[in-house]
Scaffold this motif. Structure first.
Motif, PDB file in Angstrom:
ATOM      1  N   PHE A   1       0.853  -1.185   0.000  1.00  0.00           N
ATOM      2  CA  PHE A   1       0.000   0.000   0.000  1.00  0.00           C
ATOM      3  C   PHE A   1       0.887   1.231   0.000  1.00  0.00           C
ATOM      4  CE2 PHE A   1       0.818  -1.255   4.327  1.00  0.00           C
ATOM      5  CZ  PHE A   1       1.166  -0.070   4.947  1.00  0.00           C
ATOM      6  N   ASP A   2       0.293   2.351  -0.368  1.00  0.00           N
ATOM      7  CA  ASP A   2       1.018   3.619  -0.371  1.00  0.00           C
ATOM      8  C   ASP A   2       1.186   4.068   1.069  1.00  0.00           C
ATOM      9  OD1 ASP A   2       1.983   6.193  -0.595  1.00  0.00           O
ATOM     10  OD2 ASP A   2       0.559   6.796  -2.142  1.00  0.00           O
TER      11      ASP A   2
ATOM     12  N   LYS B   1      -1.059  14.074   3.233  1.00  0.00           N
ATOM     13  CA  LYS B   1      -0.735  15.387   2.674  1.00  0.00           C
ATOM     14  C   LYS B   1       0.364  15.329   1.602  1.00  0.00           C
ATOM     15  CE  LYS B   1       2.009  16.786   6.679  1.00  0.00           C
ATOM     16  NZ  LYS B   1       2.171  17.831   7.684  1.00  0.00           N
ATOM     17  N   LEU B   2       1.036  14.183   1.459  1.00  0.00           N
ATOM     18  CA  LEU B   2       2.073  14.046   0.430  1.00  0.00           C
ATOM     19  C   LEU B   2       1.644  13.204  -0.756  1.00  0.00           C
ATOM     20  CD1 LEU B   2       5.280  13.536   2.601  1.00  0.00           C
ATOM     21  CD2 LEU B   2       4.425  15.640   1.549  1.00  0.00           C
TER      22      LEU B   2
ATOM     23  N   GLY C   1      -2.438   5.207   1.646  1.00  0.00           N
ATOM     24  CA  GLY C   1      -3.224   4.140   2.246  1.00  0.00           C
ATOM     25  C   GLY C   1      -3.839   3.174   1.258  1.00  0.00           C
ATOM     26  N   GLN C   2      -3.844   3.502  -0.026  1.00  0.00           N
ATOM     27  CA  GLN C   2      -4.439   2.620  -1.029  1.00  0.00           C
ATOM     28  C   GLN C   2      -3.476   1.503  -1.402  1.00  0.00           C
ATOM     29  OE1 GLN C   2      -5.855   4.691  -4.518  1.00  0.00           O
ATOM     30  NE2 GLN C   2      -6.736   6.343  -3.304  1.00  0.00           N
TER      31      GLN C   2
ATOM     32  N   GLU D   1      29.307   2.050 -15.980  1.00  0.00           N
ATOM     33  CA  GLU D   1      29.559   2.706 -17.247  1.00  0.00           C
ATOM     34  C   GLU D   1      28.504   3.757 -17.543  1.00  0.00           C
ATOM     35  OE1 GLU D   1      30.510   0.179 -20.585  1.00  0.00           O
ATOM     36  OE2 GLU D   1      31.082  -1.411 -19.212  1.00  0.00           O
ATOM     37  N   TRP D   2      27.336   3.629 -16.924  1.00  0.00           N
ATOM     38  CA  TRP D   2      26.218   4.526 -17.175  1.00  0.00           C
ATOM     39  C   TRP D   2      25.620   4.986 -15.860  1.00  0.00           C
ATOM     40  CZ3 TRP D   2      25.748   5.725 -22.150  1.00  0.00           C
ATOM     41  CH2 TRP D   2      26.213   4.815 -23.099  1.00  0.00           C
ATOM     42  N   TYR D   3      25.119   6.194 -15.878  1.00  0.00           N
ATOM     43  CA  TYR D   3      24.332   6.703 -14.753  1.00  0.00           C
ATOM     44  C   TYR D   3      22.953   7.034 -15.305  1.00  0.00           C
ATOM     45  CZ  TYR D   3      22.500   9.713 -11.129  1.00  0.00           C
ATOM     46  OH  TYR D   3      21.708  10.260 -10.165  1.00  0.00           O
ATOM     47  N   ILE D   4      21.933   6.455 -14.730  1.00  0.00           N
ATOM     48  CA  ILE D   4      20.580   6.701 -15.194  1.00  0.00           C
ATOM     49  C   ILE D   4      19.820   7.417 -14.092  1.00  0.00           C
ATOM     50  CG2 ILE D   4      18.442   5.664 -16.003  1.00  0.00           C
ATOM     51  CD1 ILE D   4      20.148   3.335 -17.075  1.00  0.00           C
ATOM     52  N   CYS D   5      19.284   8.561 -14.423  1.00  0.00           N
ATOM     53  CA  CYS D   5      18.570   9.397 -13.472  1.00  0.00           C
ATOM     54  C   CYS D   5      17.061   9.168 -13.611  1.00  0.00           C
ATOM     55  CB  CYS D   5      18.914  10.850 -13.783  1.00  0.00           C
ATOM     56  SG  CYS D   5      18.217  12.013 -12.617  1.00  0.00           S
ATOM     57  N   HIS D   6      16.334   9.393 -12.544  1.00  0.00           N
ATOM     58  CA  HIS D   6      14.880   9.264 -12.586  1.00  0.00           C
ATOM     59  C   HIS D   6      14.255  10.240 -11.608  1.00  0.00           C
ATOM     60  CE1 HIS D   6      14.576   7.343  -8.639  1.00  0.00           C
ATOM     61  NE2 HIS D   6      15.723   6.770  -8.946  1.00  0.00           N
ATOM     62  N   HIS D   7      12.978  10.476 -11.790  1.00  0.00           N
ATOM     63  CA  HIS D   7      12.178  11.292 -10.875  1.00  0.00           C
ATOM     64  C   HIS D   7      11.472  10.322  -9.926  1.00  0.00           C
ATOM     65  CE1 HIS D   7       9.163  13.944  -9.304  1.00  0.00           C
ATOM     66  NE2 HIS D   7       8.195  13.347  -9.959  1.00  0.00           N
ATOM     67  N   TRP D   8      11.486  10.586  -8.641  1.00  0.00           N
ATOM     68  CA  TRP D   8      10.904   9.669  -7.663  1.00  0.00           C
ATOM     69  C   TRP D   8       9.410   9.443  -7.873  1.00  0.00           C
ATOM     70  CZ3 TRP D   8      13.175   6.574  -4.061  1.00  0.00           C
ATOM     71  CH2 TRP D   8      14.552   6.704  -3.956  1.00  0.00           C
ATOM     72  N   GLY D   9       8.722  10.419  -8.440  1.00  0.00           N
ATOM     73  CA  GLY D   9       7.298  10.271  -8.693  1.00  0.00           C
ATOM     74  C   GLY D   9       6.984   9.608 -10.024  1.00  0.00           C
ATOM     75  N   GLN D  10       8.025   9.327 -10.801  1.00  0.00           N
ATOM     76  CA  GLN D  10       7.855   8.697 -12.114  1.00  0.00           C
ATOM     77  C   GLN D  10       7.337   7.269 -11.961  1.00  0.00           C
ATOM     78  OE1 GLN D  10      11.608   7.961 -14.069  1.00  0.00           O
ATOM     79  NE2 GLN D  10      10.653   7.761 -16.078  1.00  0.00           N
ATOM     80  N   PRO D  11       6.353   6.873 -12.772  1.00  0.00           N
ATOM     81  CA  PRO D  11       5.921   5.471 -12.739  1.00  0.00           C
ATOM     82  C   PRO D  11       7.085   4.538 -13.097  1.00  0.00           C
ATOM     83  CG  PRO D  11       4.298   6.810 -13.888  1.00  0.00           C
ATOM     84  CD  PRO D  11       5.516   7.674 -13.660  1.00  0.00           C
TER      85      PRO D  11
END
Length: 94
Positions: free
Chosen positions: A9-10, A15-16, A21-22, A62-72
């Motif tokens: 569950f989340d 508030k964030l 809770g789902q 050899e690679w660094y891959i970045c992401h956004h924490w809210g990204q699916p």
């Protein structure tokens, strides 16, 4: 994550997160969720980074891959697969 996300569950505060809770599904799973259910449990005991937990010992990235924490997570996986494809790599090369 695919195997277990439907029983997770989340855990974020209301508030964030609008899904607080789902129960989760693979289509809504993001890196905040992975942090609660996979990353923290895997890294907290040794106070390490997830990259250290996943990498072969002594390997140099050899690679660094970045992401956004809210990204699916599924969007991230599609980007990673495109990265591999464009460079004629396979997952075992990473």
């Amino acid at each position: 994550a695919q195997r277990y996300c439907e029983v997770w569950f989340d855990a974020s505060p209301v508030k964030l997160s609008k899904t607080s809770g789902q129960y989760l599904s693979l289509s809504m799973l993001n890196f905040h969720h992975l942090n609660d259910w996979i990353i923290q449990p895997a890294t907290k005991p040794k106070r390490s980074a997830m990259a250290e937990a996943l990498a072969r010992r002594g390997s140099i990235p050899e690679w660094y891959i970045c992401h956004h924490w809210g990204q699916p997570v599924l969007d991230f996986c599609a980007s990673w697969e495109a990265h591999l494809s464009r460079r004629s790599l396979s997952a075992s090369d990473t």
